[in-house]
Design a protein around this motif. Structure first.
Motif, mmCIF file in Angstrom:
data_model
loop_
_atom_site.group_PDB
_atom_site.id
_atom_site.type_symbol
_atom_site.label_atom_id
_atom_site.label_comp_id
_atom_site.label_asym_id
_atom_site.label_seq_id
_atom_site.Cartn_x
_atom_site.Cartn_y
_atom_site.Cartn_z
ATOM 1 N N PRO A 1 0.807 -1.220 0.000
ATOM 2 C CA PRO A 1 0.000 0.000 0.000
ATOM 3 C C PRO A 1 0.845 1.276 0.000
ATOM 4 O O PRO A 1 0.300 2.368 -0.171
ATOM 5 C CB PRO A 1 -0.812 -0.111 1.291
ATOM 6 N N GLY A 2 2.140 1.146 0.230
ATOM 7 C CA GLY A 2 3.016 2.309 0.154
ATOM 8 C C GLY A 2 3.393 2.932 1.467
ATOM 9 O O GLY A 2 4.336 3.726 1.544
ATOM 10 N N ALA A 3 2.700 2.608 2.542
ATOM 11 C CA ALA A 3 3.012 3.131 3.881
ATOM 12 C C ALA A 3 2.243 2.282 4.883
ATOM 13 O O ALA A 3 1.388 1.464 4.505
ATOM 14 C CB ALA A 3 2.636 4.606 4.004
ATOM 15 N N VAL B 1 -11.268 15.991 -1.574
ATOM 16 C CA VAL B 1 -12.063 16.288 -0.377
ATOM 17 C C VAL B 1 -11.154 16.303 0.850
ATOM 18 O O VAL B 1 -11.145 17.268 1.624
ATOM 19 C CB VAL B 1 -13.204 15.258 -0.190
ATOM 20 N N HIS B 2 -10.378 15.225 1.012
ATOM 21 C CA HIS B 2 -9.499 15.137 2.187
ATOM 22 C C HIS B 2 -8.112 15.725 1.940
ATOM 23 O O HIS B 2 -7.319 15.851 2.879
ATOM 24 C CB HIS B 2 -9.379 13.679 2.632
ATOM 25 N N HIS B 3 -7.815 16.086 0.700
ATOM 26 C CA HIS B 3 -6.550 16.738 0.328
ATOM 27 C C HIS B 3 -5.335 15.913 0.764
ATOM 28 O O HIS B 3 -4.387 16.419 1.346
ATOM 29 C CB HIS B 3 -6.485 18.147 0.927
ATOM 30 N N ARG B 4 -5.386 14.632 0.441
ATOM 31 C CA ARG B 4 -4.278 13.728 0.726
ATOM 32 C C ARG B 4 -3.609 13.308 -0.574
ATOM 33 O O ARG B 4 -4.282 13.066 -1.575
ATOM 34 C CB ARG B 4 -4.782 12.470 1.454
ATOM 35 N N SER B 5 -2.307 13.200 -0.537
ATOM 36 C CA SER B 5 -1.566 12.699 -1.689
ATOM 37 C C SER B 5 -1.559 11.181 -1.644
ATOM 38 O O SER B 5 -1.212 10.586 -0.616
ATOM 39 C CB SER B 5 -0.121 13.225 -1.666
ATOM 40 N N LEU B 6 -1.933 10.549 -2.745
ATOM 41 C CA LEU B 6 -1.987 9.096 -2.773
ATOM 42 C C LEU B 6 -0.575 8.519 -2.728
ATOM 43 O O LEU B 6 0.325 9.004 -3.431
ATOM 44 C CB LEU B 6 -2.691 8.613 -4.047
ATOM 45 N N PRO B 7 -0.355 7.471 -1.911
ATOM 46 C CA PRO B 7 0.953 6.805 -1.929
ATOM 47 C C PRO B 7 1.280 6.298 -3.334
ATOM 48 O O PRO B 7 0.384 6.003 -4.128
ATOM 49 C CB PRO B 7 0.764 5.652 -0.939
ATOM 50 N N GLU B 8 2.553 6.180 -3.637
ATOM 51 C CA GLU B 8 2.987 5.841 -4.982
ATOM 52 C C GLU B 8 2.329 4.563 -5.524
ATOM 53 O O GLU B 8 1.856 4.548 -6.676
ATOM 54 C CB GLU B 8 4.509 5.721 -5.028
#
Length: 309
Positions: free
Chosen positions: A149-151, A194-201
């Motif tokens: 999942p990247g993190a 909406v949540h202003h999150r950067s998607l993990p790679e």
């Protein structure tokens, strides 16, 4: 067509025929109390699981558990290897199991609900259940078809699983590819705009596979909508801005229902009929959960339930 697929298709149609449907859900939604709604459910296939529900949360979870049981029953009727078709479609239950563990205060099992029992429909639950930390869950995901999942934050773990489920469905269940791309659209739009999150790679890569690299790289909601391929842009036709994504979510469910009904009407005894039945069973459970929420609020006319269905 093998006898196993014929038996599975017949069973699938029988399960769908017992659903309350939209009229039954509206009756449940009228309430005017949750207890009234649960009494109405007593004559439906959801009765066995909802009978002991003490509140709305438990009642809605019981409806979901009924759906999972129906999918497991259906998988048992399919020919050898046929259950693999349903594994990506049941991925939401495994995601819910992981999310429940991650959101339980202090990580204690006593407060967490009993995990959904997936049986032959699990992807990697036995490994995930043994993981004791978010880092351990990430390692188990990375070593499984879910992928990295990247993190290892709770948000990254669950978001990675959700986008992975969309990718796996699009690849493995061709009749459900349209729904999978629509689900990826809604997930990316909500998290980024909406949540202003950067998607993990890794999540971004899955989004690019499903929606195209230009859409995945969009920096504004308008750009995102404009860059979506025609196979996915339908998912946001009813949401001109991020605040209207709830309308898009409802439209997604209605689309799954109409597409599922079309697959069921094809009349052929094969995988497409089974996928159509799974769609209709899932939509029915979604409607019933929404109806229970409406009843718990007093079953008022003009409730959000009517806007959803």
């Amino acid at each position: 067509m093998s006898a196993g697929w014929v038996a599975g298709a017949v069973r699938a149609k029988a399960l769908v025929s017992r659903c309350p449907g939209i009229d039954g859900a509206r009756e449940i939604a009228r309430g005017p109390t949750l207890d009234d709604a649960l009494r109405r459910l007593a004559t439906t296939p959801y009765a066995g699981y909802t009978r002991s529900a003490a509140d709305l949360r438990h009642a809605q979870r019981a409806v979901s558990a009924t759906l999972l049981w129906h999918l497991r029953v259906l998988a048992g009727w399919l020919p050898g290897g046929g259950a693999r078709l349903l594994v990506p479609l049941a991925a939401g239950f495994e995601i819910a199991n992981v999310a429940a563990r991650l959101t339980t205060p202090g990580g204690g099992r006593a407060e967490a609900p009993d995990p959904y029992r997936l049986g032959a429909l699990e992807t990697a639950w036995r490994s995930l259940e043994r993981a004791r930390t978010p880092a351990g869950i990430r390692a188990a995901l990375t070593a499984s078809p879910w992928g990295d999942p990247g993190a290892d934050t709770p948000w990254a773990l669950v978001t990675g699983m959700r986008m992975s489920a969309a990718r796996r469905t699009a690849v493995a269940v061709r009749p459900a590819g349209r729904w999978a791309r629509g689900r990826a659209v809604l997930l990316a739009a909500r998290e980024v705009f909406v949540h202003h999150r950067s998607l993990p790679e890794p999540v971004l890569r899955d989004a690019a596979r499903l929606l195209g690299s230009r859409a995945a790289a969009a920096v504004t909601y308008r750009e995102f909508r404009e860059r979506l391929p025609s196979s996915a842009s339908w998912a946001l036709e009813s949401a001109d801005e991020p605040g209207e994504l709830w309308r898009a979510e409802a439209r997604w469910w209605r689309t799954v229902g109409s597409d599922g009904a079309a697959l069921l009407r094809e009349g052929r005894y094969g995988p497409r009929v089974v996928v159509g039945a799974v769609a209709l069973l899932s939509v029915d459970a979604w409607r019933v959960r929404a109806a229970l929420g409406s009843a718990a609020r007093g079953g008022r006319p003009g409730d959000v339930f009517d806007a959803l269905v």
